[in-house]
Design an enzyme around this catalytic site. Structure first.
Site, PDB file in Angstrom:
ATOM      1  N   VAL A  69       0.902  -1.086  -0.142  1.00 57.74           N
ATOM      2  CA  VAL A  69      -0.005  -0.088  -0.025  1.00 57.74           C
ATOM      3  C   VAL A  69       1.053   1.174  -0.166  1.00 57.74           C
ATOM      4  CG1 VAL A  69      -1.769   1.255   1.368  1.00 57.74           C
ATOM      5  CG2 VAL A  69      -1.969  -1.216   1.127  1.00 57.74           C
ATOM      6  N   ALA A 114       4.640   4.186   2.796  1.00 62.14           N
ATOM      7  CA  ALA A 114       3.962   2.658   2.377  1.00 62.14           C
ATOM      8  C   ALA A 114       4.164   1.753   3.201  1.00 62.14           C
ATOM      9  CB  ALA A 114       4.909   2.442   1.009  1.00 62.14           C
ATOM     10  N   LYS A 115       3.576   0.687   2.951  1.00 62.14           N
ATOM     11  CA  LYS A 115       3.761  -0.475   3.862  1.00 62.14           C
ATOM     12  C   LYS A 115       3.580  -1.715   2.998  1.00 62.14           C
ATOM     13  CE  LYS A 115       5.176  -1.448   8.202  1.00 62.14           C
ATOM     14  NZ  LYS A 115       6.088  -0.663   8.931  1.00 62.14           N
ATOM     15  N   GLY A 116       3.921  -2.790   3.469  1.00 61.68           N
ATOM     16  CA  GLY A 116       3.578  -4.121   2.681  1.00 61.68           C
ATOM     17  C   GLY A 116       3.803  -5.245   3.620  1.00 61.68           C
TER      18      GLY A 116
END
Ligand code: NAD
Length: 425
Positions: A69, A114-116
């Site tokens: 994201v 962001a992050k994942g």
């Protein structure tokens, strides 16, 4: 001997995304922004959900789910960790991505957030299986990552080995080595000196600053730390080195306690040998959740989100809470702690040391020039202290909490960048 796996010790009521959106809404109300701008800041710019098919060592195929994201790009490329944990969901990743946007803005790092993550319990998979998961996940998200687009880093359940596999997978597809695509890499392939302990160093630095503010000296201070991973273990070492008595430490298997203070060297050796703090010689066992309400001056939650909630916040006895983890305090818990005058140093400020040195690593990778560990640590300390001063001064002026001020300053910087660039088309 490795400790057998047990159930989760942490209650994760409260929803990280709810907390993140509540914090944004409060900042937007104070700043008086239009609903359209609020809506833009509340939503991710891009969300990618991918299937990650994995061939297990036994030959059977299992399909996992992965996410990336990207919350915001107004101040630069997106940046954020990669989490391998069984509780990873799209909403959790959305919240973590939003917090990354505010964290980067607050520390004046030229990135968006962001992050994942992948919904997986890494403890149940062999190293070879984890490598295949990492490589396939990287390949699936590669259309949206890159040194100028979005730069992943380690988070819960991932480490520098994971980053090496990600960098290699991306580089093989590109046809050349791309060291700037991830941070938190091993030193041998362009990692930064001082990156490994940078989050912990920043957390400890701000914990000492917060204690000083309420007139507690390190030599007379007691602490409890939840989580003994990349962040928590370093926090224990840094606090002990500063003279703080760390009375208790917890991990996902349980907690240990010693009234006169734990021995950090014995603790580290025990975790190296067994994989857990549980059973460390010279300590007494403690229920994981009891650590949060122990009679100490300083509490550092450094595991996962939602651990301080309406059900336990009133029982917290620490005078200072420093959020090593992202989102450990629900909105209700935050109010309860505020009412009782507990000083909470919020995640987007307290644990920003990692993204600051990730930024330094990216700068070094792009310039192909390595800085000394002293340069890294000095520049990290300067940025952390600067952000602490800005947030403390703003909170004092407004008569509000550090979290409200930190969020407000960060949201304002992102909104200013957005306004300066204008809305396309
Ligand atoms: P990690 O996987 O290295 O360690 C996590 C630790 O938390 C482990 O000791 C684990 O046993 C413990 N834990 C997990 N579930 C638990 C539970 N239910 N109860 C008690 N302990 C539990 O992860 P990390 O990188 O240390 O990250 C910890 C937190 O810090 C996360 O919120 C992460 O987003 C945040 N953070 C990490 C970094 C970084 O540089 N690694 C930077 C900023 C913020």
């Amino acid at each position: 001997m490795r400790i057998p796996r047990q159930g989760s010790a942490v209650d994760r009521r409260g929803g990280a995304l709810d907390a993140a959106r509540d914090q944004l809404a409060e900042a937007v109300r104070t700043l008086g922004y239009e609903p359209g701008l609020h809506d833009m800041l509340a939503r991710s710019r891009r969300e990618l959900v991918v299937s990650v098919p994995l061939r297990r060592d036994g030959g059977e195929v299992e399909v996992l789910t992965g996410y990336r994201v990207q919350h915001n790009f107004s101040r630069g490329p997106a940046k954020g960790g990669t989490r391998f944990h069984p509780d990873v969901t799209l909403d959790e990743v959305r919240a973590l991505a939003m917090w990354m946007t505010w964290k980067c803005a607050l520390l004046d790092v030229p990135y968006g957030g962001a992050k994942g993550g992948v919904t997986i319990d890494p403890r149940n998979y062999s190293p070879a299986e984890l490598e295949r998961v990492t490589r396939r996940y990287t390949s699936e998200i590669s259309p949206i990552i890159g040194p100028d687009r979005d730069i992943p880093a380690p988070d819960v359940g991932t480490d520098e080995r994971t980053m090496a596999w990600m960098m290699d997978t991306f580089s093989v597809a590109a046809g050349h080595t791309v060291p700037g695509v991830v941070t938190g890499k091993p030193l041998s392939i362009g990692g930064s000196l001082g990156r490994a302990g940078s989050t912990s160093r920043g957390v400890a630095l701000l914990a000492l600053a917060a204690l000083e503010r309420i007139g507690v000296r390190p030599g007379t201070c007691t602490a409890a730390v939840q989580g003994y991973g990349k962040v928590g273990a370093g926090v224990v070492d840094e606090l002990c080195a500063a003279g703080v008595r760390v009375r208790a430490v917890a991990d996902q298997y349980g907690a240990v306690h010693h009234d006169r203070g734990l021995d950090p060297v014995a603790l580290a050796a025990h975790v190296r040998d067994t994989g857990s703090v549980v059973g460390c010689p010279g300590t007494e066992p403690l229920a994981g959740q009891d650590l949060l309400t122990l009679d100490v001056d300083l509490l550092v939650p450094a595991a996962i989100e939602g651990v301080l909630h309406a059900g336990n916040a009133s029982a917290v006895r620490a005078r200072v809470v420093v959020e090593g983890a992202n989102g450990p305090t629900t909105t209700e818990a935050d109010r309860l702690l505020e009412d009782r005058g507990v000083l909470v140093v919020p995640d987007i400020l307290a644990n920003a040391g990692g993204v600051v040195v990730s930024y330094f690593e990216w700068v070094q990778a792009n310039q192909a020039y390595r800085w000394s560990v002293e340069q890294v640590q000095q520049r990290l300390a300067e940025r952390m202290v600067q952000a602490w001063r800005e947030v403390s001064a703003d909170a004092e002026r407004r008569g509000t909490t550090l979290r409200r001020s930190a969020t407000l300053l960060a949201v304002r910087r992102v909104a200013e960048a957005h306004t300066a660039r204008g809305l396309y088309p």
